[in-house]
Design an enzyme around this catalytic site. Sequence first.
Site, short mmCIF file in Angstrom:
data_model
loop_
_atom_site.label_atom_id
_atom_site.label_comp_id
_atom_site.label_asym_id
_atom_site.label_seq_id
_atom_site.Cartn_x
_atom_site.Cartn_y
_atom_site.Cartn_z
N LYS A 27 33.61 38.73 41.37
CA LYS A 27 33.51 38.53 39.91
C LYS A 27 34.55 37.52 39.41
CE LYS A 27 34.23 42.93 38.99
NZ LYS A 27 34.38 43.47 40.35
N ARG A 102 32.89 48.86 31.71
CA ARG A 102 32.88 49.57 32.99
C ARG A 102 32.43 51.02 32.83
NH1 ARG A 102 37.16 46.31 35.96
NH2 ARG A 102 36.83 46.90 38.11
N ARG A 136 41.82 39.43 50.50
CA ARG A 136 42.14 38.77 49.22
C ARG A 136 43.64 38.53 49.06
NH1 ARG A 136 39.90 41.14 43.97
NH2 ARG A 136 40.69 43.06 44.88
N ARG A 180 38.55 53.03 44.26
CA ARG A 180 37.91 52.09 43.32
C ARG A 180 36.40 52.04 43.55
NH1 ARG A 180 41.23 47.22 44.76
NH2 ARG A 180 39.65 46.04 43.66
P1 AP5 Z 1 37.29 38.55 43.72
O1 AP5 Z 1 36.74 37.39 43.00
O2 AP5 Z 1 38.73 38.87 43.56
O3 AP5 Z 1 36.39 39.85 43.42
P2 AP5 Z 1 36.31 40.76 42.13
O4 AP5 Z 1 34.91 41.23 42.03
O5 AP5 Z 1 36.91 40.08 40.95
O6 AP5 Z 1 37.21 41.95 42.64
P3 AP5 Z 1 38.28 42.85 41.91
O7 AP5 Z 1 38.81 43.74 43.01
O8 AP5 Z 1 39.28 42.04 41.13
O9 AP5 Z 1 37.46 43.67 40.97
P4 AP5 Z 1 37.77 45.04 40.50
O10 AP5 Z 1 36.64 45.22 39.61
O11 AP5 Z 1 37.97 46.08 41.52
O12 AP5 Z 1 39.27 44.88 39.90
P5 AP5 Z 1 39.80 44.49 38.47
O13 AP5 Z 1 40.89 43.54 38.64
O14 AP5 Z 1 38.69 44.14 37.55
O15 AP5 Z 1 36.94 38.36 45.27
C1 AP5 Z 1 37.43 39.24 46.25
C2 AP5 Z 1 37.84 38.45 47.51
O16 AP5 Z 1 36.66 37.94 48.12
C3 AP5 Z 1 38.72 37.22 47.23
O17 AP5 Z 1 39.63 37.09 48.28
C4 AP5 Z 1 37.75 36.03 47.22
O18 AP5 Z 1 38.38 34.83 47.63
C5 AP5 Z 1 36.70 36.50 48.21
N1 AP5 Z 1 35.34 36.05 47.91
C6 AP5 Z 1 34.75 35.99 46.68
N2 AP5 Z 1 33.48 35.57 46.80
C7 AP5 Z 1 33.26 35.39 48.14
C8 AP5 Z 1 32.13 34.95 48.90
N3 AP5 Z 1 30.95 34.65 48.33
N4 AP5 Z 1 32.27 34.88 50.26
C9 AP5 Z 1 33.44 35.20 50.85
N5 AP5 Z 1 34.55 35.60 50.17
C10 AP5 Z 1 34.45 35.69 48.84
O19 AP5 Z 1 40.36 45.91 37.97
C11 AP5 Z 1 41.51 46.47 38.55
C12 AP5 Z 1 41.82 47.81 37.90
O20 AP5 Z 1 42.05 47.65 36.48
C13 AP5 Z 1 40.71 48.87 37.96
O21 AP5 Z 1 40.74 49.56 39.19
C14 AP5 Z 1 41.08 49.77 36.77
O22 AP5 Z 1 42.18 50.61 37.08
C15 AP5 Z 1 41.54 48.76 35.72
N6 AP5 Z 1 40.44 48.28 34.88
C16 AP5 Z 1 39.90 47.02 34.91
N7 AP5 Z 1 38.90 46.93 34.00
C17 AP5 Z 1 38.80 48.13 33.39
C18 AP5 Z 1 37.94 48.65 32.39
N8 AP5 Z 1 36.98 47.90 31.83
N9 AP5 Z 1 38.11 49.93 32.02
C19 AP5 Z 1 39.08 50.69 32.56
N10 AP5 Z 1 39.92 50.27 33.52
C20 AP5 Z 1 39.79 48.99 33.94
#
Ligand code: AP5
Length: 226
Positions: A27, A102, A136, A180
């Site tokens: 994402k 979410r 990552r 997660r």
């Molecule tokens: P990346 O782009 O980082 O993936 P992502 O989907 O953004 O993953 P996240 O882990 O950041 O999402 P998340 O939803 O768990 O965490 P968030 O930060 O939102 O890609 C991942 C890896 O793969 C990278 O190394 C990239 O280079 C690689 N990659 C990407 N595409 C690829 C491809 N096609 N091929 C190969 N490699 C690839 O949330 C963190 C925490 O915040 C949550 O756990 C929660 O505690 C809190 N939080 C966030 N939002 C909310 C909400 N709305 N409500 C309540 N709590 C929240």
Amino acid sequence: MNKYPVKDASPVIIMKLVIFGPPSAGKGTQAQKLSKKYGIPQVATGDLLREHVAKKTQIGIKVKSYLDSGRLGPDELIVQMIGERVSRPDCINGYLLDGFPRTIGQAQELEKMTDVDLVLNIVVDFEALAERAVGRRSCPKCAAVYHIEFNTPKVQGICDKCGSKLIQRDDDKEETVRNRFRVFKEQTAPLIEYYRKKGKILDIDGSGGIDAVFGRLVAAIETIRT
Ligand code: AP5
């Protein structure tokens, strides 16, 4: 989506998009590329929350334990934070929500705020997700995202964009990653059906390389721009 004419210029297209998918689906990676292509800001809840934690703000102090354990922060606080962020001037022509909503509660609050044009649901199988999560590396300063194998920086361990030292996120530890995924299944995945019923969601094949997935996302967005 709204279009309005600007004198002596092509019409401005206002787009409010949601990029959706399980942890590590890509994402953030894709949101950064789409933001650059369409000139609308990426509004990433995870990045905003991590910034609050790093700065030890009131919000940061409240949400730290949620992030550390992989649980979702309280809806009320998250909705308030997003409401404030999307009311800033850079969001006037739209935005790309990454990691929000979410929960069904967050989606209902978002509806009170605005009408989103499209939810892009990145679909990736579990093995690929695990591989992406483990490799990552993130920039703690500008939130750029890399991968030790699939998206390497020019200089190992250093952010191309701002020169900071890359880190492995605290919540990328194995036990937290597992949590997660569980939280996604229980609390976030029901949103797929929620938006499906509203005819607002498009499934995007998230397999293959970053550029291949980006091409599919752009093709999907173009269907609502014409
Ligand atoms: P990346 O782009 O980082 O993936 P992502 O989907 O953004 O993953 P996240 O882990 O950041 O999402 P998340 O939803 O768990 O965490 P968030 O930060 O939102 O890609 C991942 C890896 O793969 C990278 O190394 C990239 O280079 C690689 N990659 C990407 N595409 C690829 C491809 N096609 N091929 C190969 N490699 C690839 O949330 C963190 C925490 O915040 C949550 O756990 C929660 O505690 C809190 N939080 C966030 N939002 C909310 C909400 N709305 N409500 C309540 N709590 C929240």
